[in-house]
Design a protein around this motif. Structure first.
Motif, mmCIF file in Angstrom:
data_model
loop_
_atom_site.group_PDB
_atom_site.id
_atom_site.type_symbol
_atom_site.label_atom_id
_atom_site.label_comp_id
_atom_site.label_asym_id
_atom_site.label_seq_id
_atom_site.Cartn_x
_atom_site.Cartn_y
_atom_site.Cartn_z
ATOM 1 N N ASP A 124 -10.964 14.301 -6.398
ATOM 2 C CA ASP A 124 -12.222 14.001 -5.716
ATOM 3 C C ASP A 124 -11.937 13.118 -4.503
ATOM 4 O OD1 ASP A 124 -14.845 13.625 -5.005
ATOM 5 O OD2 ASP A 124 -15.321 12.304 -6.689
ATOM 6 N N ASP A 136 -11.657 3.151 -10.152
ATOM 7 C CA ASP A 136 -12.037 2.907 -11.542
ATOM 8 C C ASP A 136 -12.382 4.184 -12.305
ATOM 9 O OD1 ASP A 136 -14.381 3.441 -10.237
ATOM 10 O OD2 ASP A 136 -15.487 1.730 -11.040
ATOM 11 N N GLN A 137 -12.511 5.315 -11.630
ATOM 12 C CA GLN A 137 -12.766 6.565 -12.345
ATOM 13 C C GLN A 137 -11.541 7.018 -13.144
ATOM 14 O OE1 GLN A 137 -13.896 9.143 -9.117
ATOM 15 N NE2 GLN A 137 -16.079 8.843 -9.524
ATOM 16 N N ARG A 158 -9.697 16.216 -12.022
ATOM 17 C CA ARG A 158 -9.265 14.838 -12.231
ATOM 18 C C ARG A 158 -9.859 13.942 -11.148
ATOM 19 N NH1 ARG A 158 -2.998 15.147 -12.119
ATOM 20 N NH2 ARG A 158 -3.586 15.903 -10.090
ATOM 21 N N PRO A 159 -9.896 12.627 -11.380
ATOM 22 C CA PRO A 159 -10.392 11.725 -10.342
ATOM 23 C C PRO A 159 -9.564 11.795 -9.061
ATOM 24 C CG PRO A 159 -10.285 10.581 -12.442
ATOM 25 C CD PRO A 159 -9.653 11.923 -12.643
ATOM 26 N N GLY A 193 -13.698 9.902 -4.722
ATOM 27 C CA GLY A 193 -13.484 9.209 -5.988
ATOM 28 C C GLY A 193 -13.091 7.756 -5.799
ATOM 29 N N GLU A 194 -13.435 6.966 -6.791
ATOM 30 C CA GLU A 194 -13.099 5.543 -6.803
ATOM 31 C C GLU A 194 -11.930 5.305 -7.753
ATOM 32 O OE1 GLU A 194 -14.488 3.208 -4.885
ATOM 33 O OE2 GLU A 194 -15.805 4.682 -3.976
#
Length: 133
Positions: free
Chosen positions: A65, A71-72, A61-62, A68-69
């Motif tokens: 990460d 918006d992901q 999942r985002p 991760g940002e």
């Protein structure tokens, strides 16, 4: 799912140790505490093991990460029916079930019928009208 797995797996031994300490300090005279608290640890271990097994079968999942940002994680998160009245019927069935425990078993049997109607209605909600398959 990394955070959830760590949360459940790492807290499981804590509850086992606390349950044993509780039993020691209570003189093993109160059975619910020294038995129930380690069982909570066992349940947490089972949930953590289940999440660890499921993490192998799905994509990360985002949230997993570290780079991760925000918006992901945008987009649809699932199919929800905000206009559905069936959860209210299920809640009424649960309320009548608890009332049945206080009043009598015959009321509890009525709540089973009410809960079954609510569950079937909620499951098959999209199987009629414009969403029929």
């Amino acid at each position: 799912m990394k955070i959830e797995i760590r949360l459940f797996i790492w807290l499981a031994p804590f509850f086992v140790v606390v349950g044993v300490l509780y039993g020691f300090f209570s003189g093993w005279s109160e059975p619910v505490g020294f038995l129930g608290i380690p069982l909570v640890g066992g349940l947490m271990a089972m949930i953590g093991a289940y999440l660890a097994l499921q993490a192998r079968h799905i994509d990360p999942r985002p949230e997993d990460d570290e780079q991760g940002e925000i918006d992901q994680g945008a987009g649809d998160q699932g199919v929800y029916a905000p206009w559905s009245w069936w959860p209210l019927v299920l809640g009424a069935g649960a309320a009548v079930a608890f009332l049945g425990l206080a009043v009598g078993w015959w009321v509890f049997y009525i709540s089973l019928i009410l809960g079954l109607v609510g569950l079937v209605g909620w499951v098959f909600e999209f199987s009629r009208g414009q969403h029929a398959h």
